[in-house]
Design an enzyme around this catalytic site. Structure first.
Site: not given
Ligand code: NAP
Length: 258
Positions: A143, A157
């Site tokens: 991130s 985080y």
């Molecule tokens: P999201 O929409 O909440 O999706 C998270 C995904 O991770 C889901 O598929 C969830 O499925 C899975 N997950 C969560 N805990 C897990 C576990 N213990 N084991 C296996 N799978 C798990 O989040 P997102 O926004 O796409 O974020 C994805 C990544 O991008 C993260 O690493 C986040 O830090 C990073 N990120 C996001 C943003 C943003 O703006 N969205 C910005 C910077 C970085 P289940 O809950 O079913 O397990």
């Protein structure tokens, strides 16, 4: 220019959000795609959507990345389905808000377990297959928060996302002799279900702070992941690349005032 067709790709957290966007890009480009997450219902939904755009195979694998045993089973399931693993996108992550003054040890542990240990366990489980591939690729979703910027409520985080980069650098050195690269993508604010939960005000405020004028899409992250996964990116390792519409650039709000 480059192709990922025929590669076997595992995307943790591939059922939703950024992971699903990464999975879509790989599926459309002809890779075999395995999406892993805990919720079976979300995995089923992702697999049926991805099947519609995929040239290659698509499978869903139930896994909890914070559990090393579960990660080992996840890697085995992908090898059983595709015969190997060429690319692992360690993308699963959580971002619950918690103020530093009131954060509990349990809240801190949970974030570090999924975001840091989950990254390490996911990669570790795939190492034998990545070595066999001879052109293995590890792509971490970090991130901008932590490695470059900060935001109140996300100190745990930010620490976890910076830790991923510390892991990346040593892992890249260890794995380079096996033809494996390890790189990280640093998304800015990307429109996902998880981010939408932060509310309209948060999203609108963030968009105002981004020189490109809008939040990113999961596919924006997927396109870089696909390039890093390609044979042509084989000489790039240990690097982190922000995909953020220039979000980290302004020195002040005036710099992005209309
Ligand atoms: P999201 O929409 O909440 O999706 C998270 C995904 O991770 C889901 O598929 C969830 O499925 C899975 N997950 C969560 N805990 C897990 C576990 N213990 N084991 C296996 N799978 C798990 O989040 P997102 O926004 O796409 O974020 C994805 C990544 O991008 C993260 O690493 C986040 O830090 C990073 N990120 C996001 C943003 C943003 O703006 N969205 C910005 C910077 C970085 P289940 O809950 O079913 O397990």
């Amino acid at each position: 220019m480059f192709s990922v067709a025929g590669k076997s790709v595992l995307i943790t957290g591939g059922s939703k959000g950024i992971g699903r966007g990464i999975a879509s890009v790989f599926a459309e480009a002809g890779a075999n795609v395995a999406v892993a997450a805990r919720s079976v219902a979300d995995l089923d939904a992702a697999v049926s959507e991805l099947d519609g755009v995929a040239d290659g195979k698509v499978v869903g694998v139930t896994a909890d990345v914070s559990d090393p045993e579960s990660c080992a089973q996840m890697a085995t399931a992908v090898v059983d389905a595709f015969g190997g693993i060429d690319v692992v996108c360690a993308n699963a992550g959580i971002f619950p808000e918690s103020s530093l003054s009131t954060m509990t040890p349990d809240e801190l542990t949970k974030v570090l377990d999924v975001n840091v240990k989950g990254t390490v366990y996911s990669v570790q489980a795939c190492i034998p297959s990545l070595k066999k591939s001879g052109r293995g690729r590890v792509i971490l979703t970090s991130s901008i928060t932590g490695p470059i910027t900060g935001y109140p409520g996300w100190s745990h985080y930010g620490a976890s996302k910076a830790a991923q980069l510390g892991f990346m650098r040593s892992a890249a050195i260890e794995l380079a002799p096996h033809g494996i690269t390890v790189n990280a993508i640093l998304p800015g604010n990307i429109v996902t279900g998880g981010l939408a939960d932060m509310g309209e005000d948060y999203l609108a405020g963030m968009a105002r702070a981004i020189p490109a004028g809008a939040l990113g899409t999961p596919a924006d992250i997927g396109y870089l992941a696909a390039f890093l996964a390609s044979d042509e990116a084989g000489y790039i390792t240990g690097q982190s690349i922000a995909v953020d519409g220039g979000q980290v650039l302004p020195e002040s709000l005036e710099a992005v005032a209309p």
